[in-house]
Design a protein around this motif. Structure first.
Motif, PDB file in Angstrom:
ATOM      1  N   ARG A  45      42.329  -7.203   3.218  1.00  0.00           N
ATOM      2  CA  ARG A  45      42.094  -8.629   4.401  1.00  0.00           C
ATOM      3  C   ARG A  45      41.597  -8.338   6.046  1.00  0.00           C
ATOM      4  NH1 ARG A  45      48.983 -10.185   3.236  1.00  0.00           N
ATOM      5  NH2 ARG A  45      49.607  -9.975   0.933  1.00  0.00           N
ATOM      6  N   TYR A  46      41.016  -9.204   6.107  1.00  0.00           N
ATOM      7  CA  TYR A  46      40.440  -9.140   6.998  1.00  0.00           C
ATOM      8  C   TYR A  46      40.155 -10.389   8.124  1.00  0.00           C
ATOM      9  CZ  TYR A  46      36.561 -11.206   4.488  1.00  0.00           C
ATOM     10  OH  TYR A  46      36.038 -11.952   3.543  1.00  0.00           O
ATOM     11  N   VAL A  47      40.212 -10.735   8.747  1.00  0.00           N
ATOM     12  CA  VAL A  47      39.504 -11.669  10.045  1.00  0.00           C
ATOM     13  C   VAL A  47      37.879 -11.849  10.280  1.00  0.00           C
ATOM     14  CG1 VAL A  47      39.896 -12.177  12.512  1.00  0.00           C
ATOM     15  CG2 VAL A  47      41.945 -11.105  11.863  1.00  0.00           C
ATOM     16  N   ALA A  48      38.132 -13.623   9.999  1.00  0.00           N
ATOM     17  CA  ALA A  48      36.388 -13.077   9.559  1.00  0.00           C
ATOM     18  C   ALA A  48      36.333 -14.169  11.422  1.00  0.00           C
ATOM     19  CB  ALA A  48      36.316 -14.248   9.211  1.00  0.00           C
ATOM     20  N   LEU A  49      35.274 -13.326  12.143  1.00  0.00           N
ATOM     21  CA  LEU A  49      34.943 -13.667  13.501  1.00  0.00           C
ATOM     22  C   LEU A  49      33.252 -14.746  13.384  1.00  0.00           C
ATOM     23  CD1 LEU A  49      35.558 -10.981  15.221  1.00  0.00           C
ATOM     24  CD2 LEU A  49      37.231 -13.330  14.829  1.00  0.00           C
ATOM     25  N   GLN A  50      33.653 -15.756  13.670  1.00  0.00           N
ATOM     26  CA  GLN A  50      31.788 -16.054  14.211  1.00  0.00           C
ATOM     27  C   GLN A  50      30.916 -15.665  15.308  1.00  0.00           C
ATOM     28  OE1 GLN A  50      30.904 -18.751  11.880  1.00  0.00           O
ATOM     29  NE2 GLN A  50      33.499 -18.228  11.482  1.00  0.00           N
ATOM     30  N   GLU A  51      30.236 -16.124  15.681  1.00  0.00           N
ATOM     31  CA  GLU A  51      29.160 -15.129  15.801  1.00  0.00           C
ATOM     32  C   GLU A  51      29.509 -15.675  18.105  1.00  0.00           C
ATOM     33  OE1 GLU A  51      24.108 -15.111  18.126  1.00  0.00           O
ATOM     34  OE2 GLU A  51      24.904 -16.227  15.739  1.00  0.00           O
ATOM     35  N   ASP A 322      33.611   0.283  13.664  1.00  0.00           N
ATOM     36  CA  ASP A 322      33.547   0.356  12.469  1.00  0.00           C
ATOM     37  C   ASP A 322      34.624  -0.716  11.364  1.00  0.00           C
ATOM     38  OD1 ASP A 322      32.820   3.184  13.299  1.00  0.00           O
ATOM     39  OD2 ASP A 322      34.448   4.031  13.400  1.00  0.00           O
ATOM     40  N   ASP A 323      34.377  -1.985  12.428  1.00  0.00           N
ATOM     41  CA  ASP A 323      34.713  -3.038  12.215  1.00  0.00           C
ATOM     42  C   ASP A 323      36.030  -2.968  11.727  1.00  0.00           C
ATOM     43  OD1 ASP A 323      31.624  -4.036  10.568  1.00  0.00           O
ATOM     44  OD2 ASP A 323      32.288  -2.581   8.922  1.00  0.00           O
ATOM     45  N   LYS A 324      36.397  -2.902  12.416  1.00  0.00           N
ATOM     46  CA  LYS A 324      38.682  -2.536  13.239  1.00  0.00           C
ATOM     47  C   LYS A 324      38.977  -2.749  14.230  1.00  0.00           C
ATOM     48  CE  LYS A 324      39.757   0.201   9.669  1.00  0.00           C
ATOM     49  NZ  LYS A 324      40.838   1.703   9.162  1.00  0.00           N
ATOM     50  N   VAL A 325      39.473  -3.594  14.985  1.00  0.00           N
ATOM     51  CA  VAL A 325      40.038  -4.290  16.462  1.00  0.00           C
ATOM     52  C   VAL A 325      40.876  -2.310  16.992  1.00  0.00           C
ATOM     53  CG1 VAL A 325      41.542  -5.319  18.088  1.00  0.00           C
ATOM     54  CG2 VAL A 325      39.957  -6.265  15.850  1.00  0.00           C
ATOM     55  N   VAL A 326      40.122  -2.480  18.085  1.00  0.00           N
ATOM     56  CA  VAL A 326      40.077  -1.158  18.988  1.00  0.00           C
ATOM     57  C   VAL A 326      40.976  -1.742  20.262  1.00  0.00           C
ATOM     58  CG1 VAL A 326      40.211   1.424  19.782  1.00  0.00           C
ATOM     59  CG2 VAL A 326      39.229   0.319  17.294  1.00  0.00           C
ATOM     60  N   ARG A 327      42.544  -1.456  20.679  1.00  0.00           N
ATOM     61  CA  ARG A 327      42.032  -1.885  21.983  1.00  0.00           C
ATOM     62  C   ARG A 327      41.602  -0.942  23.331  1.00  0.00           C
ATOM     63  NH1 ARG A 327      48.557  -4.881  22.283  1.00  0.00           N
ATOM     64  NH2 ARG A 327      47.835  -5.749  20.346  1.00  0.00           N
ATOM     65  N   GLN A 328      40.926  -1.260  24.133  1.00  0.00           N
ATOM     66  CA  GLN A 328      40.225  -0.641  24.994  1.00  0.00           C
ATOM     67  C   GLN A 328      40.223  -0.238  26.105  1.00  0.00           C
ATOM     68  OE1 GLN A 328      37.915   2.548  24.198  1.00  0.00           O
ATOM     69  NE2 GLN A 328      38.419   2.906  26.901  1.00  0.00           N
ATOM     70  N   THR A 329      41.173   0.825  26.625  1.00  0.00           N
ATOM     71  CA  THR A 329      41.079   0.443  28.541  1.00  0.00           C
ATOM     72  C   THR A 329      40.714   0.259  29.153  1.00  0.00           C
ATOM     73  OG1 THR A 329      43.698   1.747  27.431  1.00  0.00           O
ATOM     74  CG2 THR A 329      42.953   1.774  29.890  1.00  0.00           C
ATOM     75  N   VAL A 330      40.352  -0.388  29.779  1.00  0.00           N
ATOM     76  CA  VAL A 330      39.645  -0.323  30.944  1.00  0.00           C
ATOM     77  C   VAL A 330      39.640  -0.340  32.333  1.00  0.00           C
ATOM     78  CG1 VAL A 330      37.849  -1.752  29.643  1.00  0.00           C
ATOM     79  CG2 VAL A 330      39.566  -2.911  30.968  1.00  0.00           C
ATOM     80  N   GLU A 331      38.915  -0.024  33.473  1.00  0.00           N
ATOM     81  CA  GLU A 331      38.856  -0.420  35.075  1.00  0.00           C
ATOM     82  C   GLU A 331      38.231  -0.947  35.549  1.00  0.00           C
ATOM     83  OE1 GLU A 331      38.947   2.758  38.813  1.00  0.00           O
ATOM     84  OE2 GLU A 331      38.829   3.755  37.174  1.00  0.00           O
ATOM     85  N   THR A 332      38.461  -2.360  36.392  1.00  0.00           N
ATOM     86  CA  THR A 332      38.116  -3.375  36.862  1.00  0.00           C
ATOM     87  C   THR A 332      37.708  -3.387  37.977  1.00  0.00           C
ATOM     88  OG1 THR A 332      39.067  -4.836  36.401  1.00  0.00           O
ATOM     89  CG2 THR A 332      38.971  -4.724  34.910  1.00  0.00           C
ATOM     90  N   GLY A 333      36.644  -4.081  38.841  1.00  0.00           N
ATOM     91  CA  GLY A 333      35.895  -3.858  40.105  1.00  0.00           C
ATOM     92  C   GLY A 333      36.342  -4.720  40.755  1.00  0.00           C
ATOM     93  N   ARG A 334      35.219  -5.626  42.111  1.00  0.00           N
ATOM     94  CA  ARG A 334      35.505  -6.695  42.147  1.00  0.00           C
ATOM     95  C   ARG A 334      34.745  -8.191  41.768  1.00  0.00           C
ATOM     96  NH1 ARG A 334      30.504  -7.378  45.898  1.00  0.00           N
ATOM     97  NH2 ARG A 334      29.375  -5.603  45.461  1.00  0.00           N
ATOM     98  N   GLY A 372      43.893  -1.899  15.220  1.00  0.00           N
ATOM     99  CA  GLY A 372      43.619  -1.569  13.507  1.00  0.00           C
ATOM    100  C   GLY A 372      43.233  -2.838  12.659  1.00  0.00           C
ATOM    101  N   THR A 373      42.840  -4.020  13.382  1.00  0.00           N
ATOM    102  CA  THR A 373      43.254  -4.922  11.876  1.00  0.00           C
ATOM    103  C   THR A 373      41.372  -5.140  12.011  1.00  0.00           C
ATOM    104  OG1 THR A 373      44.781  -6.631  12.917  1.00  0.00           O
ATOM    105  CG2 THR A 373      43.009  -7.511  12.018  1.00  0.00           C
ATOM    106  N   PRO A 374      41.322  -5.392  10.243  1.00  0.00           N
ATOM    107  CA  PRO A 374      40.000  -5.725   9.902  1.00  0.00           C
ATOM    108  C   PRO A 374      39.140  -6.632  10.157  1.00  0.00           C
ATOM    109  CG  PRO A 374      41.691  -4.367   8.474  1.00  0.00           C
ATOM    110  CD  PRO A 374      42.009  -4.882   9.670  1.00  0.00           C
ATOM    111  N   VAL A 375      37.784  -6.439  10.900  1.00  0.00           N
ATOM    112  CA  VAL A 375      37.308  -7.950  11.004  1.00  0.00           C
ATOM    113  C   VAL A 375      36.017  -7.897  10.779  1.00  0.00           C
ATOM    114  CG1 VAL A 375      37.969  -7.881  13.536  1.00  0.00           C
ATOM    115  CG2 VAL A 375      36.067  -6.685  13.478  1.00  0.00           C
ATOM    116  N   GLN A 376      35.867  -8.704   9.815  1.00  0.00           N
ATOM    117  CA  GLN A 376      33.751  -9.196   9.626  1.00  0.00           C
ATOM    118  C   GLN A 376      33.170  -9.937  10.438  1.00  0.00           C
ATOM    119  OE1 GLN A 376      33.338 -11.912   5.882  1.00  0.00           O
ATOM    120  NE2 GLN A 376      32.612  -9.601   4.987  1.00  0.00           N
TER     121      GLN A 376
END
Length: 384
Positions: A45-51, A322-334, A372-376
């Motif tokens: 099973r995977y989540v199909a993503l459009q452009e 790697d064709d999987k969803v990863v939650r990436q921590t970010v630091e934002t500015g202005r 970790g959700t697989p995506v295509q």
């Protein structure tokens, strides 16, 4: 006979036991096979993503912005107040009426002040007559003292009486001028040219001194007062352009920073900046506006604020790796704007840490996916 029967029973029990064990083994294998198939199905099973479901992070030319909100105000406003206490006799203007500077727009009841003026005039006439008598007595005493008929002390008294009478006359004449001014103040005149925005008193009401009657605003020059934090004010300069969205107007309103308050507000520590607005049809005193000051230009990684999510006090984005969803921590500015309008990005926020060029970040329309959700990803045209 008994011995034969016993062997038959033992054989039957053995066969039953072997059969049960065989069935248990086959059932276990069937369960394992089913679980393996189920796991393979889940893994497939995977989540199909459009452009259009993701953004590829790249350095872009940006215009630094400082968000502002506030209320549109007329630079010149005036409140017509009662200068004397009296009943409002008439008022000839209503909200929306246009007036010119010096125009008569209403009148307070003048009867009391007409009577005061007449009283002051009569007192002035009496004081003038007394002064004339004192002056005549002084002139006579001057002639008599020269002939030796009266003493020098009597002449001094005459001089004092004449001076006192003259002072009383001057005070009475000043009272006449005050009474005349009070009478003139019963006429309500427009102090500036503009439009009536508020009518605060109705004819027949008694108005006290400094009682508000009419407010007039001049719509020829409008400005926005907005509070800016000390951190954001570092990049703000007089003359910086400002773009605003104002309720009720389809097109954005432009302006520039005209003034910056030298002191901060005691309650919020914010510093007020004043935006001179360009003339545009539909602008009105009191409208709410929000927008941004355009400050410096820079190049940096940036993303729309809508793709940045918060959870547990941290900010993160959903990145495809790697064709999987990863939650990436970010630091934002202005905040900033894309310098190139063809990017079709509105307000963006600068990414200081957590991402690199080429990362693919999911847009907010995809929704929140589990780690970790697989995506295509949809294959882009021209690529294999």
């Amino acid at each position: 006979m008994k011995r034969t029967t016993r062997w038959i029973l033992l054989g039957s029990l053995s066969l039953l036991l072997v059969g049960g064990i065989t069935r248990a083994i086959l059932h276990k294998k069937a369960i394992q096979t089913e679980l393996a198939q189920s796991s393979a199905s889940v893994a497939s099973r995977y989540v199909a993503l459009q452009e259009g479901d993701w953004i590829t992070v790249q350095p872009m030319a940006l215009i630094g912005t400082v968000p502002v909100t506030g209320t549109v105000k007329a630079v010149t406003t005036a409140m017509v107040k009662a200068k004397v206490a009296a009943e409002l006799l008439r008022l000839t203007v209503r909200e929306g009426d246009t007036v010119t500077k010096g125009q008569l727009i209403g009148e307070l009841d003048p009867q009391e002040y007409q009577a005061r003026l007449k009283q002051a005039q009569e007192q002035a006439a009496s004081a003038k007559a007394l002064y004339q008598i004192a002056q005549q007595a002084l002139d006579n005493n001057k002639a008599l003292v020269q002939q030796g008929f009266i003493s020098k002390v009597a002449l001094d008294n005459s001089i004092s009486n004449a001076a006192s009478s003259f002072a009383n006359q001057q005070a009475a004449e000043a009272a006449v001028e005050l009474a005349r001014k009070s009478l003139q103040d019963t006429h309500l005149l427009a102090p500036i040219s503009g439009q009536v925005s508020q009518r605060l008193t109705q004819p027949g009401e008694r108005v006290s001194i400094d009682g508000r009657i009419v407010e007039i605003v001049d719509l020829s020059k409008l400005e926005l007062e907005a509070g800016v934090s000390p951190q954001d004010l570092v990049t703000v300069r007089i003359g910086h352009p400002v773009v605003l969205r104002i309720e009720g107007l389809d097109k954005p309103v432009t302006g520039h920073i005209a003034r910056i308050n030298p002191t901060a507000a005691a309650a919020t520590r914010a510093i007020s900046v004043y935006v001179a607005l360009d003339t545009q049809a539909g602008l009105r005193h009191g409208l709410f506006a929000q927008g941004a000051i355009h400050t410096d230009q820079l190049t940096a990684l940036a993303l729309p604020r809508s793709v940045i999510r918060s959870e547990g006090g941290r900010q993160f984005v959903q990145v495809v790796r790697d064709d999987k969803v990863v939650r990436q921590t970010v630091e934002t500015g202005r905040s900033a704007l894309a310098a190139d309008p063809n990017t079709q990005l509105d307000a963006v926020v600068i990414i200081l840490r957590g991402l690199k060029a080429g990362d693919r970040v999911l847009k907010d329309n995809v929704g929140l996916l589990a780690e970790g959700t697989p995506v295509q990803l949809a294959r882009q045209p021209g690529k294999r």
